[in-house]
Design a protein around this motif. Structure first.
Motif, PDB file in Angstrom:
ATOM      1  N   HIS A   1       1.635  -9.753   1.932  1.00  0.00           N
ATOM      2  CA  HIS A   1       2.904  -9.014   1.997  1.00  0.00           C
ATOM      3  C   HIS A   1       2.978  -7.969   0.876  1.00  0.00           C
ATOM      4  CE1 HIS A   1       7.234  -8.197   2.116  1.00  0.00           C
ATOM      5  NE2 HIS A   1       7.180  -8.336   0.810  1.00  0.00           N
ATOM      6  N   ASN A   2       2.627  -8.383  -0.339  1.00  0.00           N
ATOM      7  CA  ASN A   2       2.711  -7.467  -1.486  1.00  0.00           C
ATOM      8  C   ASN A   2       1.729  -6.309  -1.347  1.00  0.00           C
ATOM      9  OD1 ASN A   2       4.636  -9.232  -2.485  1.00  0.00           O
ATOM     10  ND2 ASN A   2       3.152 -10.364  -3.743  1.00  0.00           N
ATOM     11  N   LEU A   3       0.555  -6.611  -0.799  1.00  0.00           N
ATOM     12  CA  LEU A   3      -0.425  -5.548  -0.562  1.00  0.00           C
ATOM     13  C   LEU A   3       0.124  -4.542   0.458  1.00  0.00           C
ATOM     14  CD1 LEU A   3      -3.268  -4.406  -1.097  1.00  0.00           C
ATOM     15  CD2 LEU A   3      -4.103  -5.866   0.765  1.00  0.00           C
ATOM     16  N   LYS A   4       0.811  -5.054   1.460  1.00  0.00           N
ATOM     17  CA  LYS A   4       1.443  -4.156   2.453  1.00  0.00           C
ATOM     18  C   LYS A   4       2.472  -3.246   1.801  1.00  0.00           C
ATOM     19  CE  LYS A   4       1.107  -6.202   7.034  1.00  0.00           C
ATOM     20  NZ  LYS A   4       1.462  -7.610   7.318  1.00  0.00           N
ATOM     21  N   VAL A   5       3.195  -3.776   0.809  1.00  0.00           N
ATOM     22  CA  VAL A   5       4.167  -2.942   0.086  1.00  0.00           C
ATOM     23  C   VAL A   5       3.430  -1.798  -0.623  1.00  0.00           C
ATOM     24  CG1 VAL A   5       5.926  -2.884  -1.731  1.00  0.00           C
ATOM     25  CG2 VAL A   5       5.815  -4.842  -0.173  1.00  0.00           C
ATOM     26  N   VAL A   6       2.284  -2.109  -1.223  1.00  0.00           N
ATOM     27  CA  VAL A   6       1.485  -1.054  -1.873  1.00  0.00           C
ATOM     28  C   VAL A   6       1.116   0.011  -0.842  1.00  0.00           C
ATOM     29  CG1 VAL A   6      -0.630  -0.497  -3.141  1.00  0.00           C
ATOM     30  CG2 VAL A   6       0.527  -2.674  -3.571  1.00  0.00           C
ATOM     31  N   THR A   7       0.614  -0.422   0.297  1.00  0.00           N
ATOM     32  CA  THR A   7       0.188   0.513   1.343  1.00  0.00           C
ATOM     33  C   THR A   7       1.373   1.339   1.845  1.00  0.00           C
ATOM     34  OG1 THR A   7      -1.312  -1.250   1.992  1.00  0.00           O
ATOM     35  CG2 THR A   7      -1.213   0.651   3.439  1.00  0.00           C
ATOM     36  N   ARG A   8       2.489   0.672   2.037  1.00  0.00           N
ATOM     37  CA  ARG A   8       3.678   1.381   2.530  1.00  0.00           C
ATOM     38  C   ARG A   8       4.141   2.428   1.519  1.00  0.00           C
ATOM     39  NH1 ARG A   8       8.453  -1.351   2.367  1.00  0.00           N
ATOM     40  NH2 ARG A   8       7.431  -3.307   2.808  1.00  0.00           N
ATOM     41  N   LYS A   9       4.075   2.110   0.244  1.00  0.00           N
ATOM     42  CA  LYS A   9       4.517   3.038  -0.801  1.00  0.00           C
ATOM     43  C   LYS A   9       3.561   4.208  -0.970  1.00  0.00           C
ATOM     44  CE  LYS A   9       8.138   0.998  -2.843  1.00  0.00           C
ATOM     45  NZ  LYS A   9       9.419   1.680  -3.138  1.00  0.00           N
ATOM     46  N   THR A  10       2.268   3.957  -0.749  1.00  0.00           N
ATOM     47  CA  THR A  10       1.272   4.970  -1.133  1.00  0.00           C
ATOM     48  C   THR A  10       0.654   5.694   0.056  1.00  0.00           C
ATOM     49  OG1 THR A  10      -0.513   3.329  -1.152  1.00  0.00           O
ATOM     50  CG2 THR A  10       0.633   3.712  -3.236  1.00  0.00           C
ATOM     51  N   GLY A  11       1.006   5.319   1.268  1.00  0.00           N
ATOM     52  CA  GLY A  11       0.311   5.889   2.407  1.00  0.00           C
ATOM     53  C   GLY A  11      -1.052   5.260   2.449  1.00  0.00           C
ATOM     54  N   ASN A  12      -2.073   6.022   2.790  1.00  0.00           N
ATOM     55  CA  ASN A  12      -3.371   5.360   2.848  1.00  0.00           C
ATOM     56  C   ASN A  12      -4.308   5.726   1.713  1.00  0.00           C
ATOM     57  OD1 ASN A  12      -3.238   3.349   4.796  1.00  0.00           O
ATOM     58  ND2 ASN A  12      -3.271   4.879   6.427  1.00  0.00           N
ATOM     59  N   LYS A  13      -3.786   5.626   0.509  1.00  0.00           N
ATOM     60  CA  LYS A  13      -4.608   5.884  -0.674  1.00  0.00           C
ATOM     61  C   LYS A  13      -5.562   4.714  -0.885  1.00  0.00           C
ATOM     62  CE  LYS A  13      -2.297   9.535  -1.143  1.00  0.00           C
ATOM     63  NZ  LYS A  13      -1.116   9.744  -1.968  1.00  0.00           N
ATOM     64  N   ASP A  14      -6.697   5.009  -1.526  1.00  0.00           N
ATOM     65  CA  ASP A  14      -7.580   3.897  -1.888  1.00  0.00           C
ATOM     66  C   ASP A  14      -6.859   3.005  -2.889  1.00  0.00           C
ATOM     67  OD1 ASP A  14     -10.521   3.795  -0.946  1.00  0.00           O
ATOM     68  OD2 ASP A  14     -10.070   5.942  -1.103  1.00  0.00           O
ATOM     69  N   ILE A  15      -7.048   1.701  -2.719  1.00  0.00           N
ATOM     70  CA  ILE A  15      -6.410   0.742  -3.628  1.00  0.00           C
ATOM     71  C   ILE A  15      -7.466   0.056  -4.469  1.00  0.00           C
ATOM     72  CG2 ILE A  15      -5.026  -1.371  -3.789  1.00  0.00           C
ATOM     73  CD1 ILE A  15      -3.750  -0.519  -1.081  1.00  0.00           C
ATOM     74  N   LEU A  16      -7.334   0.224  -5.777  1.00  0.00           N
ATOM     75  CA  LEU A  16      -8.146  -0.540  -6.715  1.00  0.00           C
ATOM     76  C   LEU A  16      -7.251  -1.683  -7.186  1.00  0.00           C
ATOM     77  CD1 LEU A  16     -10.340   0.840  -9.617  1.00  0.00           C
ATOM     78  CD2 LEU A  16      -8.766  -1.043  -9.999  1.00  0.00           C
ATOM     79  N   ALA A  17      -7.562  -2.880  -6.713  1.00  0.00           N
ATOM     80  CA  ALA A  17      -6.728  -4.039  -7.044  1.00  0.00           C
ATOM     81  C   ALA A  17      -7.161  -4.599  -8.390  1.00  0.00           C
ATOM     82  CB  ALA A  17      -6.856  -5.107  -5.966  1.00  0.00           C
ATOM     83  N   VAL A  18      -6.207  -4.773  -9.293  1.00  0.00           N
ATOM     84  CA  VAL A  18      -6.536  -5.268 -10.624  1.00  0.00           C
ATOM     85  C   VAL A  18      -6.534  -6.796 -10.598  1.00  0.00           C
ATOM     86  CG1 VAL A  18      -5.918  -5.229 -13.058  1.00  0.00           C
ATOM     87  CG2 VAL A  18      -5.610  -3.174 -11.669  1.00  0.00           C
ATOM     88  N   VAL A  19      -7.706  -7.370 -10.854  1.00  0.00           N
ATOM     89  CA  VAL A  19      -7.877  -8.830 -10.797  1.00  0.00           C
ATOM     90  C   VAL A  19      -8.393  -9.385 -12.130  1.00  0.00           C
ATOM     91  CG1 VAL A  19      -8.183  -8.902  -8.283  1.00  0.00           C
ATOM     92  CG2 VAL A  19     -10.189  -8.598  -9.746  1.00  0.00           C
ATOM     93  N   LYS A  20      -8.096  -8.635 -13.210  1.00  0.00           N
ATOM     94  CA  LYS A  20      -8.508  -9.098 -14.545  1.00  0.00           C
ATOM     95  C   LYS A  20      -7.770 -10.397 -14.894  1.00  0.00           C
ATOM     96  CE  LYS A  20      -5.020  -6.069 -16.600  1.00  0.00           C
ATOM     97  NZ  LYS A  20      -4.774  -4.767 -17.272  1.00  0.00           N
ATOM     98  N   ALA A  21      -8.261 -11.056 -15.945  1.00  0.00           N
ATOM     99  CA  ALA A  21      -7.621 -12.285 -16.425  1.00  0.00           C
ATOM    100  C   ALA A  21      -7.409 -13.278 -15.277  1.00  0.00           C
ATOM    101  CB  ALA A  21      -6.303 -11.976 -17.136  1.00  0.00           C
ATOM    102  N   ASN A  22      -8.519 -13.537 -14.569  1.00  0.00           N
ATOM    103  CA  ASN A  22      -8.476 -14.496 -13.460  1.00  0.00           C
ATOM    104  C   ASN A  22      -7.392 -14.139 -12.443  1.00  0.00           C
ATOM    105  OD1 ASN A  22      -9.478 -16.763 -12.129  1.00  0.00           O
ATOM    106  ND2 ASN A  22      -8.062 -18.171 -13.132  1.00  0.00           N
ATOM    107  N   ALA A  23      -7.329 -12.846 -12.118  1.00  0.00           N
ATOM    108  CA  ALA A  23      -6.299 -12.336 -11.203  1.00  0.00           C
ATOM    109  C   ALA A  23      -4.912 -12.779 -11.677  1.00  0.00           C
ATOM    110  CB  ALA A  23      -6.565 -12.745  -9.752  1.00  0.00           C
ATOM    111  N   TYR A  24      -4.629 -12.435 -12.929  1.00  0.00           N
ATOM    112  CA  TYR A  24      -3.331 -12.748 -13.542  1.00  0.00           C
ATOM    113  C   TYR A  24      -3.015 -14.238 -13.397  1.00  0.00           C
ATOM    114  CZ  TYR A  24      -2.365  -7.672 -13.752  1.00  0.00           C
ATOM    115  OH  TYR A  24      -2.418  -6.327 -14.009  1.00  0.00           O
ATOM    116  N   GLY A  25      -4.084 -15.057 -13.523  1.00  0.00           N
ATOM    117  CA  GLY A  25      -3.901 -16.504 -13.469  1.00  0.00           C
ATOM    118  C   GLY A  25      -3.973 -17.105 -12.086  1.00  0.00           C
ATOM    119  N   HIS A  26      -4.174 -16.268 -11.054  1.00  0.00           N
ATOM    120  CA  HIS A  26      -4.113 -16.763  -9.677  1.00  0.00           C
ATOM    121  C   HIS A  26      -5.474 -17.195  -9.118  1.00  0.00           C
ATOM    122  CE1 HIS A  26      -0.358 -14.651 -10.199  1.00  0.00           C
ATOM    123  NE2 HIS A  26       0.085 -15.045  -9.034  1.00  0.00           N
ATOM    124  N   GLY A  27      -6.549 -16.925  -9.869  1.00  0.00           N
ATOM    125  CA  GLY A  27      -7.894 -17.251  -9.390  1.00  0.00           C
ATOM    126  C   GLY A  27      -8.567 -16.010  -8.830  1.00  0.00           C
TER     127      GLY A  27
END
Ligand SMILES: *Cc1c(COP(=O)(O)O)cnc(C)c1O
Length: 369
Positions: A17-43
């Motif tokens: 759902h949150n990724l869809k919000v990114v897409t909706r906000k940005t149109g179809n820009k390339d998305i570099l997803a930040v997954v540092k620090a164990n994806a902010y603790g999520h694995g």
């Protein structure tokens, strides 16, 4: 792996759902997803795989060790490494894209690429006002021109980072963006063009459409924080370890900072500051049990907390305990906890320790790490 009583439940549908919000906000820009620090603790591995499956084209981590762990888990997607320098070999061996912020490192990368008879893609970083990494603006044009003349180095990205795009007042963020665009056009005049231009973190994805350029770098918003339209991905849950009736006047935990004022029922929960349950939540935090709020009684210990469940009917040792997340009509978010202890949800989430199993749920299916 044996599931401990305390675990983090990661809702991959919320992530989608949150990724869809990114897409909706940005149109179809390339998305570099930040997954540092164990994806902010999520694995990081599970989160990355899930995001890639849903169309993310690039990953971002802080250090090359984090990137190597993703490669070892079989992830082939390009990975940008933000904050490393002495990782020349690793970049070639594991096919990582370094962020370059000094000429010396660019030269080393070039030399190694020539030796290996291949090219290396890099992103160069300009400091437009963050005051951290990147070529300072008075030097950026010249330094990047020098890098462009190096053999076997492919200038794939030009990037910068906002210091306060989360503020309502965009005066400084707009200034940073203007500086970045000026550098972009100056380099273009010198025939230096990049595949990707990126400056937008979550705050800018949400509130600065002009800053989206052709790639965005969201982190925290993927995990559900920064806007009301997002869904928190992580819940922190546990089970009561011991339920105990105590008389009035009973001291609870180290330092005896809490003493019961009445006959009480105290539940011990197996999570402590070593798991990221901050010690400043002593006599301040809350847990949800049977849909009600149970206050933390006394100091947070290394491995346990005690909560006062005297006012909650029907509690037994099988009752679910929610430390972050929803239960019935109540909820506790990482932002609520952050407010209580004077920090930000980023720190609350990334502090969740290694002893906590991450359990991944997508509608009906689930898997254990
Ligand atoms: C952490 C980080 C991000 C993501 O920031 P969020 O505020 O979590 O969106 C983007 N770019 C860089 C360079 C970062 O270090």
């Amino acid at each position: 792996m044996k599931l401990q009583r305390t675990f983090a439940e990661i809702d991959l549908s919320a992530l989608a759902h949150n990724l869809k919000v990114v897409t909706r906000k940005t149109g179809n820009k390339d998305i570099l997803a930040v997954v540092k620090a164990n994806a902010y603790g999520h694995g990081a591995v599970e989160i990355s795989k899930s995001l890639i499956q849903k169309g993310v084209s690039y990953l971002g981590v802080a250090f090359s060790g984090e990137a190597i762990a993703l490669r070892e888990a079989g992830i082939k997607t390009p990975i940008l490494v933000f904050f490393d320098r002495d990782h020349i070999d690793e970049c070639f061996k594991h096919d990582l894209t370094p962020v370059v912020f000094d000429f010396k490192t660019a030269k080393k990368l070039s030399r190694e690429a020539v030796k290996r008879k291949r090219k290396i893609a890099i992103h160069v970083k300009a400091d437009t006002g963050m005051g951290r990494m990147g070529f300072t603006l008075n030097k950026a044009q010249k330094e990047i021109e020098k890098i462009a003349r190096l053999d076997n180095v492919e200038l794939e990205g030009l990037m910068s980072h906002f210091s306060d795009a989360d503020l309502q007042d965009k005066i400084f963020a707009d200034k940073q963006l203007a500086r970045f665009l000026l550098l972009k056009s100056g380099l273009k005049r010198s025939k230096i063009v990049f595949k990707y231009y990126h400056i937008a973190n979550s705050a800018a994805v949400l509130s600065m459409p002009d800053a989206h350029l052709n790639m965005v770098r969201p982190g925290i918003m993927l995990y559900g924080y920064g806007d009301d339209g997002l869904k928190p991905v992580l819940s922190l849950k546990s089970k009561i370890l011991l339920l105990k009736k105590v008389p009035s006047g009973a001291p609870i935990s180290y330092g005896r900072t809490f003493v019961t004022k009445r006959k009480s029922v105290i539940a011990t929960i197996p999570i402590g500051y070593a798991d990221g349950y901050n010690r400043r939540l002593s006599n301040l935090g809350e847990a949800l049990i049977n849909g009600k709020r149970a206050p933390v009684a006394g100091r947070v210990c290394m491995d346990t907390i005690m909560v006062d469940v005297t006012d909650i009917p029907g509690v037994d040792e099988d009752s679910e305990v929610v430390l972050i997340g929803r239960q019935g009509k109540e909820k506790i978010t990482a932002a609520d906890i952050a407010d209580k202890i004077g920090t930000i949800p980023y720190e609350v989430l990334t502090s969740i320790g290694q002893r906590i199993n991450r359990v991944y749920n997508l509608r009906n299916s689930s898997s254990h790490e």
